[in-house]
Design a protein around this motif. Structure first.
Motif, PDB file in Angstrom:
ATOM      1  N   VAL A   1     -11.090  -1.639 -10.080  1.00  0.00           N
ATOM      2  CA  VAL A   1     -12.093  -1.261 -11.080  1.00  0.00           C
ATOM      3  C   VAL A   1     -13.481  -1.236 -10.437  1.00  0.00           C
ATOM      4  O   VAL A   1     -14.256  -0.291 -10.621  1.00  0.00           O
ATOM      5  CB  VAL A   1     -12.072  -2.239 -12.276  1.00  0.00           C
ATOM      6  CG1 VAL A   1     -13.270  -1.992 -13.198  1.00  0.00           C
ATOM      7  CG2 VAL A   1     -10.771  -2.090 -13.059  1.00  0.00           C
ATOM      8  N   ALA A   2     -13.793  -2.261  -9.664  1.00  0.00           N
ATOM      9  CA  ALA A   2     -15.100  -2.336  -9.003  1.00  0.00           C
ATOM     10  C   ALA A   2     -15.299  -1.176  -8.036  1.00  0.00           C
ATOM     11  O   ALA A   2     -16.386  -0.572  -7.990  1.00  0.00           O
ATOM     12  CB  ALA A   2     -15.234  -3.665  -8.260  1.00  0.00           C
ATOM     13  N   GLN A   3     -14.266  -0.825  -7.269  1.00  0.00           N
ATOM     14  CA  GLN A   3     -14.364   0.296  -6.332  1.00  0.00           C
ATOM     15  C   GLN A   3     -14.625   1.606  -7.060  1.00  0.00           C
ATOM     16  O   GLN A   3     -15.395   2.450  -6.601  1.00  0.00           O
ATOM     17  CB  GLN A   3     -13.078   0.399  -5.503  1.00  0.00           C
ATOM     18  CG  GLN A   3     -12.864  -0.738  -4.535  1.00  0.00           C
ATOM     19  CD  GLN A   3     -13.952  -0.834  -3.490  1.00  0.00           C
ATOM     20  OE1 GLN A   3     -14.844  -1.681  -3.575  1.00  0.00           O
ATOM     21  NE2 GLN A   3     -13.921   0.036  -2.510  1.00  0.00           N
ATOM     22  N   THR A   4     -14.008   1.780  -8.223  1.00  0.00           N
ATOM     23  CA  THR A   4     -14.189   3.007  -8.991  1.00  0.00           C
ATOM     24  C   THR A   4     -15.592   3.089  -9.570  1.00  0.00           C
ATOM     25  O   THR A   4     -16.201   4.169  -9.611  1.00  0.00           O
ATOM     26  CB  THR A   4     -13.140   3.093 -10.106  1.00  0.00           C
ATOM     27  OG1 THR A   4     -11.837   2.999  -9.531  1.00  0.00           O
ATOM     28  CG2 THR A   4     -13.240   4.411 -10.858  1.00  0.00           C
ATOM     29  N   LEU A   5     -16.138   1.970 -10.009  1.00  0.00           N
ATOM     30  CA  LEU A   5     -17.505   1.960 -10.523  1.00  0.00           C
ATOM     31  C   LEU A   5     -18.502   2.314  -9.417  1.00  0.00           C
ATOM     32  O   LEU A   5     -19.486   3.031  -9.650  1.00  0.00           O
ATOM     33  CB  LEU A   5     -17.827   0.591 -11.120  1.00  0.00           C
ATOM     34  CG  LEU A   5     -17.049   0.253 -12.409  1.00  0.00           C
ATOM     35  CD1 LEU A   5     -17.247  -1.207 -12.797  1.00  0.00           C
ATOM     36  CD2 LEU A   5     -17.461   1.169 -13.555  1.00  0.00           C
ATOM     37  N   LYS A   6     -18.245   1.862  -8.195  1.00  0.00           N
ATOM     38  CA  LYS A   6     -19.100   2.229  -7.063  1.00  0.00           C
ATOM     39  C   LYS A   6     -18.995   3.726  -6.780  1.00  0.00           C
ATOM     40  O   LYS A   6     -19.985   4.380  -6.422  1.00  0.00           O
ATOM     41  CB  LYS A   6     -18.694   1.429  -5.819  1.00  0.00           C
ATOM     42  CG  LYS A   6     -18.925  -0.073  -5.927  1.00  0.00           C
ATOM     43  CD  LYS A   6     -18.378  -0.777  -4.696  1.00  0.00           C
ATOM     44  CE  LYS A   6     -18.350  -2.273  -4.872  1.00  0.00           C
ATOM     45  NZ  LYS A   6     -17.708  -2.959  -3.720  1.00  0.00           N
ATOM     46  N   GLN A   7     -17.785   4.249  -6.937  1.00  0.00           N
ATOM     47  CA  GLN A   7     -17.581   5.687  -6.754  1.00  0.00           C
ATOM     48  C   GLN A   7     -18.411   6.488  -7.750  1.00  0.00           C
ATOM     49  O   GLN A   7     -19.009   7.515  -7.400  1.00  0.00           O
ATOM     50  CB  GLN A   7     -16.091   5.996  -6.932  1.00  0.00           C
ATOM     51  CG  GLN A   7     -15.726   7.466  -6.840  1.00  0.00           C
ATOM     52  CD  GLN A   7     -14.279   7.710  -7.248  1.00  0.00           C
ATOM     53  OE1 GLN A   7     -13.647   6.867  -7.882  1.00  0.00           O
ATOM     54  NE2 GLN A   7     -13.740   8.863  -6.882  1.00  0.00           N
ATOM     55  N   ILE A   8     -18.473   6.016  -8.991  1.00  0.00           N
ATOM     56  CA  ILE A   8     -19.265   6.705 -10.019  1.00  0.00           C
ATOM     57  C   ILE A   8     -20.736   6.728  -9.627  1.00  0.00           C
ATOM     58  O   ILE A   8     -21.422   7.741  -9.818  1.00  0.00           O
ATOM     59  CB  ILE A   8     -19.076   6.019 -11.388  1.00  0.00           C
ATOM     60  CG1 ILE A   8     -17.651   6.251 -11.903  1.00  0.00           C
ATOM     61  CG2 ILE A   8     -20.085   6.540 -12.403  1.00  0.00           C
ATOM     62  CD1 ILE A   8     -17.315   5.495 -13.168  1.00  0.00           C
ATOM     63  N   GLN A   9     -21.229   5.642  -9.058  1.00  0.00           N
ATOM     64  CA  GLN A   9     -22.624   5.621  -8.628  1.00  0.00           C
ATOM     65  C   GLN A   9     -22.872   6.646  -7.516  1.00  0.00           C
ATOM     66  O   GLN A   9     -23.910   7.321  -7.502  1.00  0.00           O
ATOM     67  CB  GLN A   9     -23.031   4.232  -8.155  1.00  0.00           C
ATOM     68  CG  GLN A   9     -24.516   4.127  -7.830  1.00  0.00           C
ATOM     69  CD  GLN A   9     -24.961   2.710  -7.540  1.00  0.00           C
ATOM     70  OE1 GLN A   9     -24.252   1.937  -6.910  1.00  0.00           O
ATOM     71  NE2 GLN A   9     -26.154   2.350  -8.010  1.00  0.00           N
ATOM     72  N   LYS A  10     -21.931   6.788  -6.589  1.00  0.00           N
ATOM     73  CA  LYS A  10     -22.065   7.787  -5.527  1.00  0.00           C
ATOM     74  C   LYS A  10     -22.107   9.202  -6.109  1.00  0.00           C
ATOM     75  O   LYS A  10     -22.894  10.046  -5.676  1.00  0.00           O
ATOM     76  CB  LYS A  10     -20.903   7.669  -4.544  1.00  0.00           C
ATOM     77  CG  LYS A  10     -20.939   6.436  -3.658  1.00  0.00           C
ATOM     78  CD  LYS A  10     -19.776   6.448  -2.688  1.00  0.00           C
ATOM     79  CE  LYS A  10     -19.789   5.226  -1.790  1.00  0.00           C
ATOM     80  NZ  LYS A  10     -18.640   5.217  -0.840  1.00  0.00           N
ATOM     81  N   ILE A  11     -21.251   9.448  -7.090  1.00  0.00           N
ATOM     82  CA  ILE A  11     -21.231  10.760  -7.737  1.00  0.00           C
ATOM     83  C   ILE A  11     -22.556  11.034  -8.425  1.00  0.00           C
ATOM     84  O   ILE A  11     -23.110  12.133  -8.345  1.00  0.00           O
ATOM     85  CB  ILE A  11     -20.073  10.832  -8.756  1.00  0.00           C
ATOM     86  CG1 ILE A  11     -18.734  10.767  -8.033  1.00  0.00           C
ATOM     87  CG2 ILE A  11     -20.157  12.103  -9.600  1.00  0.00           C
ATOM     88  CD1 ILE A  11     -17.549  10.618  -8.960  1.00  0.00           C
ATOM     89  N   SER A  12     -23.081  10.020  -9.096  1.00  0.00           N
ATOM     90  CA  SER A  12     -24.363  10.162  -9.786  1.00  0.00           C
ATOM     91  C   SER A  12     -25.508  10.369  -8.798  1.00  0.00           C
ATOM     92  O   SER A  12     -26.365  11.234  -8.993  1.00  0.00           O
ATOM     93  CB  SER A  12     -24.628   8.926 -10.648  1.00  0.00           C
ATOM     94  OG  SER A  12     -25.892   8.995 -11.263  1.00  0.00           O
ATOM     95  N   ASP A  13     -25.525   9.579  -7.738  1.00  0.00           N
ATOM     96  CA  ASP A  13     -26.581   9.695  -6.729  1.00  0.00           C
ATOM     97  C   ASP A  13     -26.591  11.077  -6.087  1.00  0.00           C
ATOM     98  O   ASP A  13     -27.652  11.605  -5.722  1.00  0.00           O
ATOM     99  CB  ASP A  13     -26.408   8.624  -5.645  1.00  0.00           C
ATOM    100  CG  ASP A  13     -26.721   7.220  -6.147  1.00  0.00           C
ATOM    101  OD1 ASP A  13     -27.338   7.099  -7.225  1.00  0.00           O
ATOM    102  OD2 ASP A  13     -26.332   6.252  -5.461  1.00  0.00           O
TER     103      ASP A  13
END
Length: 346
Positions: free
Chosen positions: A309-321
Motif C-alpha cells: 500500500v505504501a509503495q503504491t501511494l508513493k507511485q501516485i505522488q510520482k504520477i502527480s509530480d
C-alpha cells in the motif's frame, strides 16, 4: 499539497493494511494529505498518529465479489464511491483502492471521468525486466477491457509511452505488441491490424514501435512498453506472477527440506537469493494505473500488505509530480483528428 482519496475498506486486508500503509508512506511524503474513507471510529482506532490524515465517514463497503456497476450505482455511501466522488468534486487530486477491480474501473470511468479522445481507459502495470536497458517495463491493458479494437491497442502504445517517459524517465521508450510470434504477419486480425497502426504511428514519430514480442521473452526486457488486449494481458500478468512465486517457493523448500549440505549451500546463497526475490517482486513498483481518466487512479492487489500500500501511494505522488494526466490530455487533444480517424477505420 497533494490530496489522495483512499478507499480504506477495499481489499482483503482492509482496513488494517490500508491504515498501516498510509502511516508508512506518510513518513516519506510530508506534502501529502491522506483522506481515509470508511467508518471513522474503526479507522481512528487503528491510527498511531493522525498527522496529515483526514477521516471521512463512509458507512457502506463494496465487497470484492459484487457486480461492479450495480454496486457503484446502489452503494453511493461506500468508501470506494465516495473517494472517487471526492476526486470528481475537486476535493482530492488522486484516488487509491485495493478493492473490487471492476468497481474501481467503473468509478474511474463514470465518476472521475474519461479523457475526451481516449476510447478505452486501460489498466497499466509496472513489471520487472531482468535484462535490457531498464529495470522495469510497463504493460497495458492488464484487465480493464476483455475485448479491444486495433485502435485501442494503438492508443495504449501512446499512453504507455507517456507513462514510461514522464514517470519512469525512459528516453524514447520502446513499444512492443504482445503476440504469438515475432513476425509482423503473426496473430489474429486484431493483432495484425494493431501492428500496422503501431508501425504507422512509429513512422510518423508518435512512438517507437519495435514490433511483436512474445510472452516468454517479456522479463528479458525486449520492450519498455508492452501493448496487449485486456484478456491476454491479464492472463500473461497472472502467469508471470504465479511462475515467480512458484520458482521462489521451490527454491526455498529445496533448501529447507534438504540435507545439511543443501542448508549450508542455501545459507551461503542467501544474499544472492534475496536479491533475486527482490527483482521478481512486482509489488516494489506499486499498483496498476488506470490510464486515460481525468485524475490519477491506482489500484493495488486485494491481498496487498501495508508495505505494498505504501509503495503504491508513493507511485501516485510520482504520477502527480510528473503531471501525467494533464500531459496525456494535452497530447490527445493535439492529436485528436489522427486518433479519432483510427478509431473510425478500425
Amino acid at each position: 499539497m497533494l490530496k489522495i482519496a483512499i478507499d480504506a475498506m477495499g481489499g482483503d486486508n482492509a482496513p488494517e493494511a490500508i491504515v498501516n500503509g498510509v502511516e508508512q508512506a506518510r513518513d516519506e511524503m510530508p506534502d501529502v494529505e491522506f483522506q481515509l474513507y470508511g467508518p471513522v471510529d474503526q479507522l481512528k482506532a487503528l491510527i498511531k498518529n493522525d498527522l496529515q490524515i483526514k477521516f471521512i465517514e463512509a458507512d457502506e463497503v463494496i465487497e470484492m465479489a459484487e457486480e461492479p456497476v450495480k454496486a457503484m450505482r446502489t452503494k453511493k455511501n461506500s468508501s470506494l464511491v465516495m473517494a472517487a466522488e471526492a476526486v470528481k468534486a475537486g476535493d482530492a487530486d488522486a484516488f487509491f483502492s485495493a478493492g473490487n477491480t471492476g468497481a474501481v474501473l467503473a468509478t474511474a470511468i463514470f465518476i472521475v471521468g474519461r479523457i475526451k479522445g481516449v476510447d478505452r481507459p486501460a489498466l497499466m502495470s509496472v513489471m520487472p525486466a531482468l535484462k535490457g536497458p531498464h529495470p522495469v517495463f510497463v504493460m497495458m491493458d492488464v484487465g480493464a477491457n476483455a475485448e479491444n479494437k486495433p485502435a485501442h491497442l494503438y492508443q495504449y502504445g501512446i499512453l504507455g509511452s507517456f507513462y514510461a517517459s514522464e514517470v519512469l524517465g525512459f528516453e524514447t521508450p520502446r513499444v512492443g505488441l504482445l503476440n504469438n510470434g515475432g513476425e509482423p504477419d503473426k496473430g489474429d486480425p486484431l493483432h495484425k491490424e494493431a501492428h500496422q497502426l503501431l508501425q504507422h504511428g512509429s513512422d510518423a514519430g508518435n512512438l517507437n514501435f519495435v514490433g511483436n514480442v512474445e510472452s516468454r521473452d517479456l522479463l528479458q526486457g525486449p520492450a519498455d512498453v508492452v501493448v496487449s488486449d485486456g484478456f491476454s494481458g491479464n492472463a500473461t500478468l497472472k502467469a508471470i506472477e504465479g511462475t515467480a512465486k512458484s520458482v521462489l517457493s521451490v527454491v526455498k523448500h529445496t533448501i529447507v527440506d534438504g540435507n545439511l549440505q543443501a542448508k549450508l549451500g542455501g545459507l551461503l546463497l542467501k544474499p544472492s537469493l534475496t536479491k533475486a526475490a527482490e527483482r521478481l517482486d512486482y509489488s516494489e513498483y506499486g499498483g496498476a494505473v488506470v490510464i486515460g481518466v481525468k485524475a490519477p487512479v491506482v489500484k493495488t492487489h486485494g491481498s496487498s500488505s501495508a508495505y505494498e500500500v505504501a509503495q503504491t501511494l508513493k507511485q501516485i505522488q510520482k504520477i502527480s509530480d510528473a503531471d501525467l494526466t494533464n500531459k496525456v490530455e494535452a497530447y490527445v487533444k493535439t492529436h485528436k483528428d489522427e486518433l479519432s480517424s483510427k478509431s473510425e477505420k478500425k
